[in-house]
Scaffold this active site. Structure first.
Site, PDB file in Angstrom:
ATOM      1  N   ARG A 177       0.844  -1.190   0.000  1.00 52.80           N
ATOM      2  CA  ARG A 177       0.000   0.000   0.000  1.00 52.80           C
ATOM      3  C   ARG A 177       0.882   1.243   0.000  1.00 52.80           C
ATOM      4  NH1 ARG A 177      -2.413   0.192   6.213  1.00 52.80           N
ATOM      5  NH2 ARG A 177      -0.412   0.476   7.272  1.00 52.80           N
ATOM      6  N   ASP A 201       5.942  -7.602   1.377  1.00 51.36           N
ATOM      7  CA  ASP A 201       5.336  -6.917   2.514  1.00 51.36           C
ATOM      8  C   ASP A 201       4.987  -7.954   3.566  1.00 51.36           C
ATOM      9  OD1 ASP A 201       3.757  -4.976   4.123  1.00 51.36           O
ATOM     10  OD2 ASP A 201       3.770  -3.793   2.271  1.00 51.36           O
ATOM     11  N   ASP A 204       9.442 -10.180   5.892  1.00 54.82           N
ATOM     12  CA  ASP A 204       9.380  -9.508   7.184  1.00 54.82           C
ATOM     13  C   ASP A 204      10.771  -8.978   7.528  1.00 54.82           C
ATOM     14  OD1 ASP A 204       9.122  -8.666   9.787  1.00 54.82           O
ATOM     15  OD2 ASP A 204       8.261 -10.536  10.543  1.00 54.82           O
ATOM     16  N   ASN A 208      11.727   0.419   0.285  1.00 61.36           N
ATOM     17  CA  ASN A 208      10.687   1.355   0.670  1.00 61.36           C
ATOM     18  C   ASN A 208      10.107   1.080   2.053  1.00 61.36           C
ATOM     19  OD1 ASN A 208       8.323   3.305   0.073  1.00 61.36           O
ATOM     20  ND2 ASN A 208       7.295   1.350   0.437  1.00 61.36           N
ATOM     21  N   TYR A 246      12.346   7.946  14.030  1.00 61.33           N
ATOM     22  CA  TYR A 246      12.182   7.877  12.578  1.00 61.33           C
ATOM     23  C   TYR A 246      13.215   8.754  11.869  1.00 61.33           C
ATOM     24  CZ  TYR A 246       9.914   8.251   7.997  1.00 61.33           C
ATOM     25  OH  TYR A 246       9.645   8.228   6.657  1.00 61.33           O
ATOM     26  N   LYS A 281      16.152   7.454   9.282  1.00 63.81           N
ATOM     27  CA  LYS A 281      16.265   7.884   7.890  1.00 63.81           C
ATOM     28  C   LYS A 281      17.594   8.585   7.631  1.00 63.81           C
ATOM     29  CE  LYS A 281      12.468   6.210   6.264  1.00 63.81           C
ATOM     30  NZ  LYS A 281      12.490   5.125   5.245  1.00 63.81           N
ATOM     31  N   THR A 300       0.493   8.573   6.377  1.00 64.58           N
ATOM     32  CA  THR A 300       0.586   9.946   6.879  1.00 64.58           C
ATOM     33  C   THR A 300      -0.767  10.508   7.307  1.00 64.58           C
ATOM     34  OG1 THR A 300       0.396  10.855   4.621  1.00 64.58           O
ATOM     35  CG2 THR A 300       2.610  10.445   5.470  1.00 64.58           C
TER      36      THR A 300
END
Length: 252
Positions: free
Chosen positions: A22, A43, A66, A93, A160, A164, A198
């Site tokens: 997704r 996923d 996973d 991603n 997070y 990143k 988000t």
């Protein structure tokens, strides 16, 4: 007068996308199929991943993967390469946030560790498992999805942001290590993008991004697709170790 087409062609290229059931990952998968690539969606969201592969048609396939399980990562990458008949590209991603809205003193060590395990360790594990397949391609491409939060230091999102930032640094090191294989490794840093992940973001953060962009409109997944697809092409073969912010000019 002749005009140059902006369409990106990836006919026959074989690409694995993690976290593709997704959101932004699904958008990458759709764009890749539209560009002529063969895609494996990986996923932990099995039903959504299988449904997306079905919707995208015979050029797409789903494999479970996973990032918290090293054995699952190896098996998933190998299964993807087997179905594709090799591997030309990888989009790392998959990621989690989990720390949104919490200050540094509110974070638990367990939350910090989980974010790092998925976003950083997981990216390394997938790339390491994919390396021999990408090397065999002779023109392997890795695209790591970072975040522009690591460029401006978004508050109350520490785990997070740190993860990143690590992905950005890791991209540079991986590029040097995998360059000997003929494989390029680059990172994209999207801004706040309108996807399922988000939806929890406070409205004031959306407005902060909107007002701060040079191009003042909401960012959608399609804004990121072309950058990712270009970095998977043969034409990008001398670009490696680079970070490309895609955020409408929010950071410079």
């Amino acid at each position: 007068m002749n005009t140059m087409s902006t369409e990106i062609i990836l006919t026959g290229r074989r690409v694995l996308v993690t976290g593709a059931a997704r959101g932004l990952g699904a958008s990458f998968a759709q764009a890749l199929v539209n560009a002529g690539a063969h895609v494996v969606i990986s996923d932990v969201l099995h039903d959504a991943g299988q449904q997306l592969a079905k919707d995208l048609g015979p050029s797409a396939h789903y494999v479970p993967l996973d990032l918290l399980d090293a054995q699952s990562v190896r098996a998933g990458v190998d299964a993807a390469a087997q179905w594709l008949g090799g591997l030309d590209g990888l989009i790392n991603n998959a990621a989690i946030t989990n720390s949104g809205g919490k200050g540094m003193n509110e974070l638990s060590p367990d939350t910090w560790d989980r974010v790092m395990d998925v976003n950083v360790r997981g990216t390394w594990l997938v790339t390491a498992a994919a390396r021999p397949h990408l090397a065999a391609s002779g023109s392997g491409r890795v695209v790591n999805i970072a975040s522009d939060t690591a460029l401006w230091g978004a508050p109350r999102l520490l785990a997070y942001v740190a993860s990143k930032g690590a992905v950005i640094a890791m991209t540079k090191s991986l590029a040097r290590e995998m360059g000997e294989d003929g494989t390029t490794v680059n990172a994209i840093a999207p801004g706040l993008t309108l996807v399922e992940a988000t939806e929890y973001v406070p409205q004031e953060r959306h407005e902060h991004y909107l007002k701060g962009r040079a191009i003042q409109r909401p960012q959608v997944p399609e804004d990121v697709n072309a950058a990712a697809l270009f970095l998977l092409t043969q034409a990008s073969g001398f670009i490696t170790g680079q970070l490309l912010p895609v955020n409408g000019g929010f950071t410079t």
